[in-house]
Write an enzyme that holds these catalytic residues in place. Structure first.
Site, PDB file in Angstrom:
ATOM      1  N   GLY A  54       0.881  -0.840  -0.395  1.00  0.00           N
ATOM      2  CA  GLY A  54       0.009   0.173   0.446  1.00  0.00           C
ATOM      3  C   GLY A  54       0.449   1.223  -0.362  1.00  0.00           C
ATOM      4  N   THR A  55       1.191   1.474  -1.133  1.00  0.00           N
ATOM      5  CA  THR A  55       1.931   2.870  -1.385  1.00  0.00           C
ATOM      6  C   THR A  55       1.921   3.666  -2.684  1.00  0.00           C
ATOM      7  OG1 THR A  55       3.757   3.849  -0.432  1.00  0.00           O
ATOM      8  CG2 THR A  55       4.098   1.800  -1.508  1.00  0.00           C
ATOM      9  N   THR A  56       2.603   4.601  -2.856  1.00  0.00           N
ATOM     10  CA  THR A  56       2.565   4.802  -4.762  1.00  0.00           C
ATOM     11  C   THR A  56       4.090   5.360  -4.409  1.00  0.00           C
ATOM     12  OG1 THR A  56       0.560   6.002  -4.620  1.00  0.00           O
ATOM     13  CG2 THR A  56       2.045   6.159  -6.833  1.00  0.00           C
ATOM     14  N   ASP A  71       5.181   8.566  -1.604  1.00  0.00           N
ATOM     15  CA  ASP A  71       3.735   9.093  -0.709  1.00  0.00           C
ATOM     16  C   ASP A  71       4.990   8.720   0.219  1.00  0.00           C
ATOM     17  OD1 ASP A  71       2.160   7.053   0.181  1.00  0.00           O
ATOM     18  OD2 ASP A  71       3.495   6.509  -0.859  1.00  0.00           O
ATOM     19  N   LYS A  87      10.490   6.793   2.378  1.00  0.00           N
ATOM     20  CA  LYS A  87      10.203   6.065   1.021  1.00  0.00           C
ATOM     21  C   LYS A  87      11.242   5.753  -0.025  1.00  0.00           C
ATOM     22  CE  LYS A  87       5.514   4.732   1.760  1.00  0.00           C
ATOM     23  NZ  LYS A  87       4.017   4.610   1.896  1.00  0.00           N
TER      24      LYS A  87
END
Lengths: 271, 204
Positions: A54-56, A71, A87
């Site tokens: 769950g991330t971009t 993000d 990240k």
């Protein structure tokens, strides 16, 4: 099952042992749990942690180098555990890695990759190429295939051949390319990124494109949010360009418009 | 992800001095994807009675339509509006009718009863009523909401202070939930007026 455990004791791999075949010493090994159903145990452990990437994150090559953006939200299922996760991992002053998937996995293996890159520099008296660094990581991840590691990373850097960008994941895949986006918010980021991409952009234009793409992904995807970080990798190494809070970016891109009053307040009837 | 987390929602109702406030988030999503940021979760039954429905959005809409139908029949027969306590029993009965194939909703009911005494209650998806004197919460962000309300709530707040408290509690809680947020909607009801406000929140 012979796992690649040079991560545990990286200096041991380069010290030739006396006797035997003289090159590979007996490698230390990770402890494995003693249980009946090892695969089932691993599967349960993986589900408990609810990684789901769950991330971009995104990265693209353009005229002036590589832009890397991400993000900063960490989620555990539906719960937001942090809005301020780093990240984009600085492997060394001219190479960056992005984090998607399990945070511990990404942090550990990127640091391990940094160690290996430095050892390569010392052994060969020149910097490792992005191709070489990504291959090192991909080979390690391939040997742990099926054991529940969750990593979707991009290795971006500048070497003698110019800008380089590779996508590496925990299934053992490794792809060379010009544009990548990884994570649950990647479809939304791709939409904006692919639409606005041109090879000859200035650094500011490219950074704004990356920022906008990540912002749109945080708007639509529930598992992305927090702060957009944008980095640029040029011939002199990487530089952090900006870190903007997404909550404020929304109102900057779409300012609140005061709507005209539809219903005037009337005198309330006596209760 | 469970069926209650399919669309995502956050609802809270609080009691003040001769007034109550009911607030919800505005997101409609399909698991992690956000579809709409202006979804209505709080519905009016009559001027002094509102119901918020969290959980599966389709069940919330259907249940709302059934409740409006039952209330209109009641108005025709009794020639008056339903009291909040009666309405709560009606909702509870409707939900229990579907005991072996339930509506995946958790309602929050808020109204002004006789002598304008505020009334709030919540229910689980099978109709178990929980009356409260201070606040009730529902939705995917309910655990965060419990914490925020517990720490921010004071009894006998005036309408303006109640509005501030409920807004802050809602926004703080949805900022810790992936599946709810994207703005807020607050309805503040006193014996003489109804105020509707949209909150500016984080859109991530």
């Amino acid at each position: 099952m012979k796992l690649d455990t040079t991560a545990l004791d990286s200096s041991a791999a380069l010290i030739p042992s006396i006797g035997g075949d003289g090159v590979f010493p007996a490698a230390p090994s990770f402890d494995l749990p003693s249980c009946d159903d090892f695969d089932g145990f691993q599967k349960n452990a993986k589900e408990t942690l609810k990684h789901a990437k769950g991330t971009t994150t995104l990265a693209f090559i353009f005229k002036e180098g590589v832009i890397v953006a991400a993000d900063s939200r960490a989620s555990m299922g539906g719960y937001i555990s942090s809005q301020s996760v780093k990240k984009i991992i600085e492997i060394n002053p001219y190479m960056l890695g992005t984090m998607a998937g399990g945070a511990a996995d990404c942090q550990f293996w990127h640091r391990n990759l940094g160690i290996k890159c430095r050892l390569h520099e010392l052994a060969n008296k020149r910097r490792i190429s992005v191709t070489g660094a990504s291959k090192l990581l991909a080979n390690i991840l391939f040997s742990y295939r099926g054991m529940g590691l969750s990593i979707g990373t991009m290795i971006a850097g500048w070497d003698e051949k110019g800008p380089g960008l590779y996508y590496v994941d925990s299934e053992g895949g490794r792809l060379k390319g010009n544009r990548f986006s990884v994570g649950s918010g990647s479809p939304y980021a791709y939409g904006v990124l692919d639409n606005g991409y041109r090879f000859d952009m200035s650094v500011e234009e490219a950074a704004e494109l990356a920022r906008r793409a990540i912002y749109h992904a945080t708007f639509r995807d529930g598992a992305s949010g927090g702060v957009v970080s944008v980095y640029h990798v040029g011939p002199d190494g990487w530089k952090k360009l900006s870190g903007d809070d997404v909550g404020e970016l929304h109102y900057k891109y779409y300012p609140v418009q005061t709507t005209p009053v539809e219903q005037e307040m009337a005198e309330a009837p006596a209760a | 992800m469970s069926i209650f987390e399919y669309n995502g929602s956050a609802l809270v109702a609080m009691v003040g001095k001769n007034c109550f406030a009911i607030a919800s988030d505005r997101r409609l999503g399909v698991q992690l994807q956000t579809i709409a940021t202006d979804f209505q979760r709080v519905y009016k039954i009559h001027d002094k009675l509102y119901v918020g429905l969290s959980g599966l959005a389709t069940d919330a809409q259907t249940l709302h339509q059934r409740l409006v139908f039952r209330h209109k029949l009641y108005q025709l027969r009794e020639e008056r509006d339903m009291k909040p306590e009666t309405f709560a029993s009606l909702v509870s009965a409707l939900l229990y009718e579907k005991r072996f194939g339930p509506y995946f909703c958790q309602p929050v009911i808020a109204g002004l009863g006789d002598d304008d005494v505020p009334f709030i209650c919540t229910m689980d998806c099978l109709g178990a009523k929980e009356l409260a004197k201070d606040f009730v919460v529902s939705g995917t962000a309910s655990e965060s909401l419990y914490g925020a309300c517990e720490s921010m709530y004071k009894p006998n707040m005036e309408p303006d202070e109640l509005f501030e408290t409920i807004s802050q509690a809602l926004l703080a809680s949805v900022d810790r939930d992936c599946l709810s947020g994207w703005g807020g909607y607050v309805l503040l009801v006193t014996p003489t007026e109804v105020q509707e406000k949209i909150l500016k929140g984080r859109m991530d």
